[in-house]
Design an enzyme around this catalytic site. Structure first.
Site, PDB file in Angstrom:
ATOM      1  NE  ARG A   8      -2.999  -5.351   4.157  1.00 56.74           N
ATOM      2  CZ  ARG A   8      -3.258  -4.098   4.541  1.00 56.74           C
ATOM      3  NH1 ARG A   8      -2.883  -3.089   3.784  1.00 56.74           N
ATOM      4  NH2 ARG A   8      -3.873  -3.859   5.683  1.00 56.74           N
ATOM      5  CG  HIS A  42      -2.885  -9.460  -0.208  1.00 51.80           C
ATOM      6  ND1 HIS A  42      -3.281  -8.225  -0.699  1.00 51.80           N
ATOM      7  CD2 HIS A  42      -1.528  -9.394  -0.117  1.00 51.80           C
ATOM      8  CE1 HIS A  42      -2.225  -7.467  -0.891  1.00 51.80           C
ATOM      9  NE2 HIS A  42      -1.149  -8.143  -0.552  1.00 51.80           N
ATOM     10  CE  LYS A 103       0.976  -1.949  -4.334  1.00 51.42           C
ATOM     11  NZ  LYS A 103      -0.332  -1.790  -3.686  1.00 51.42           N
ATOM     12  NE  ARG A 105       3.444  -3.614   1.551  1.00 49.13           N
ATOM     13  CZ  ARG A 105       2.292  -2.966   1.581  1.00 49.13           C
ATOM     14  NH1 ARG A 105       2.093  -2.029   2.499  1.00 49.13           N
ATOM     15  NH2 ARG A 105       1.345  -3.228   0.709  1.00 49.13           N
ATOM     16  CG  ASP A 130      -5.522  -3.167  -4.856  1.00 52.74           C
ATOM     17  OD1 ASP A 130      -5.220  -4.383  -4.923  1.00 52.74           O
ATOM     18  OD2 ASP A 130      -4.780  -2.309  -4.358  1.00 52.74           O
ATOM     19  CG  ASP A 134      -5.810  -0.665   5.767  1.00 54.72           C
ATOM     20  OD1 ASP A 134      -6.699  -0.186   6.501  1.00 54.72           O
ATOM     21  OD2 ASP A 134      -4.794  -1.203   6.231  1.00 54.72           O
ATOM     22  CB  ALA A 136      -7.757   5.476   0.815  1.00 55.95           C
ATOM     23  N   GLY A 137      -4.184   5.199   1.222  1.00 55.76           N
ATOM     24  CA  GLY A 137      -2.952   5.924   0.895  1.00 55.76           C
ATOM     25  C   GLY A 137      -2.405   5.529  -0.468  1.00 55.76           C
ATOM     26  CB  THR A 138      -1.699   2.227  -2.016  1.00 56.27           C
ATOM     27  OG1 THR A 138      -0.757   1.854  -1.002  1.00 56.27           O
ATOM     28  CG2 THR A 138      -1.203   1.723  -3.362  1.00 56.27           C
TER      29      THR A 138
END
Length: 263
Positions: A8, A42, A103, A105, A130, A134, A136-138
Site C-alpha cells: 500500500r 495492491h 472512498k 484516505r 477487495d 487489514d 476491517a474498518g473500511t
C-alpha cells in the site's frame, strides 16, 4: 511471495511519505532473487519497481468459484476504484453487475471514509471484493453504506487476510453472512472467527511454478484455462485434505503440469 508486504506504500501522496514498496523491491533484488512470483498486488504498477521478471497471479477465479457453488441469485459485485479491474473479472465470472464504492484516505493515517455507492444495489445480494482485509474498518464502512442503500444480504471476499486487531471482532459483530479469504497469509484456526472461510492458493502457486520451470504460459491459467483454475478450489484449508495429492486425486494425476499437489 504470496503476499507482498508494504504494497500500500506504492506512491507519495502525502508530504514525507516513503515509497516503501519500492524499497522492498530493491531489497528482494539485492538479496539475489532473479524472479518474483506473487498474488494480487495492491496496485499493478508495483511490478515496475523491479528489475527482474515479476509474475502476478490472481485469486479472483478461486474466490468466484466458491460463490458460484452457492448459486446465489440477484447478485451485485461491490468494490472500490483501486480493485475495480480485477473486480470486473470477478463480476463477469459471477455474471453479475458491478457497483463502485467511492472512498478517500484521511491524511497519512490508515483510515478511510466511504463517500458514495455508485451503481444499483437496492434489493440485491452484494459480494464485496477487495485485495486485502487489514483492520476491517473500511469493510465495515462499506457494509454500513450498502445497508443504507437497501442491500438485502452481504458477503465479502479478499485475497489477503491481514486481520489486524480488531478485524475478527468487527467481522463477527457485522451483518456479513460470510467472509472468504485465501491462505496467502497463515491464519491460526483460533483467529478465524465464526464467519471467516479460508481457501488454499497452494495449487495455484504450485501450478505456476511448474509452468515457469517448463517454459509454459502462466497467463493461460486465467484465460484459456479459467475452468481449470476455478477447480483448484478443491483444496480447502478448512477441510484439511491430503496435501500430497489433493482430494479425489492420486499421485499419478496431473499430466502436463496439472497436479494440484505439486510444489
Amino acid at each position: 511471495m504470496p503476499y507482498y508486504g508494504y504494497g500500500r506504500s506504492d506512491k507519495k501522496d502525502q508530504p514525507r511519505v516513503p515509497i516503501t514498496a519500492r524499497l522492498i523491491a530493491d531489497m528482494i533484488t539485492v538479496a539475489g532473487a532473479n524472479r518474483l512470483l506473487t498474488v494480487d498486488l495492491h496496485q499493478g504498477q508495483i511490478q515496475g519497481f523491479f528489475n527482474i521478471p515479476v509474475d502476478e497471479l490472481t485469486a479472483v477465479h478461486l474466490l468466484s468459484s466458491h460463490f458460484l457453488q452457492k448459486r446465489l441469485e440477484n447478485l451485485v459485485v461491490v468494490t472500490d476504484l483501486g480493485f475495480a479491474k480485477r473486480a470486473r473479472t470477478f463480476a463477469e465470472l459471477m455474471d453479475a453487475p458491478l457497483a463502485i464504492v467511492e472512498k478517500r484516505r484521511i491524511g497519512n493515517q490508515d483510515r478511510t471514509e466511504v463517500l458514495n455507492v455508485i451503481g444499483d444495489v437496492r434489493g440485491k445480494r452484494a459480494i464485496i471484493v477487495d485485495d486485502e482485509i487489514d483492520t476491517a474498518g473500511t469493510l465495515i464502512q462499506i457494509v454500513n453504506a450498502l445497508e443504507r442503500e437497501g442491500v438485502t444480504e452481504l458477503y465479502a471476499c479478499a485475497t489477503h487476510a491481514v486481520l489486524s486487531q480488531p478485524a475478527v471482532e468487527r467481522i463477527d459483530q457485522s451483518v456479513l453472512r460470510e467472509v472468504v479469504v485465501t491462505d496467502s497469509i497463515p491464519i491460526a484456526p483460533e483467529n478465524r472467527g465464526r464467519k471467516i472461510k479460508v481457501i488454499s492458493i497452494a495449487p495455484l502457486i504450485a501450478e505456476a511454478i511448474v509452468r515457469i520451470h517448463r517454459g509454459q504460459s502462466v497467463g493461460a491459467l486465467f484465460t484459456s484455462e479459467v475452468h481449470f483454475t476455478q477447480e483448484m478450489l478443491l483444496w480447502d484449508v478448512d477441510s484439511q485434505p491430503d496435501h500430497a495429492t489433493g482430494p479425489d486425486r492420486t499421485p499419478g494425476d496431473g499430466e502436463n503440469g496439472r497436479s494440484g499437489g505439486q510444489t
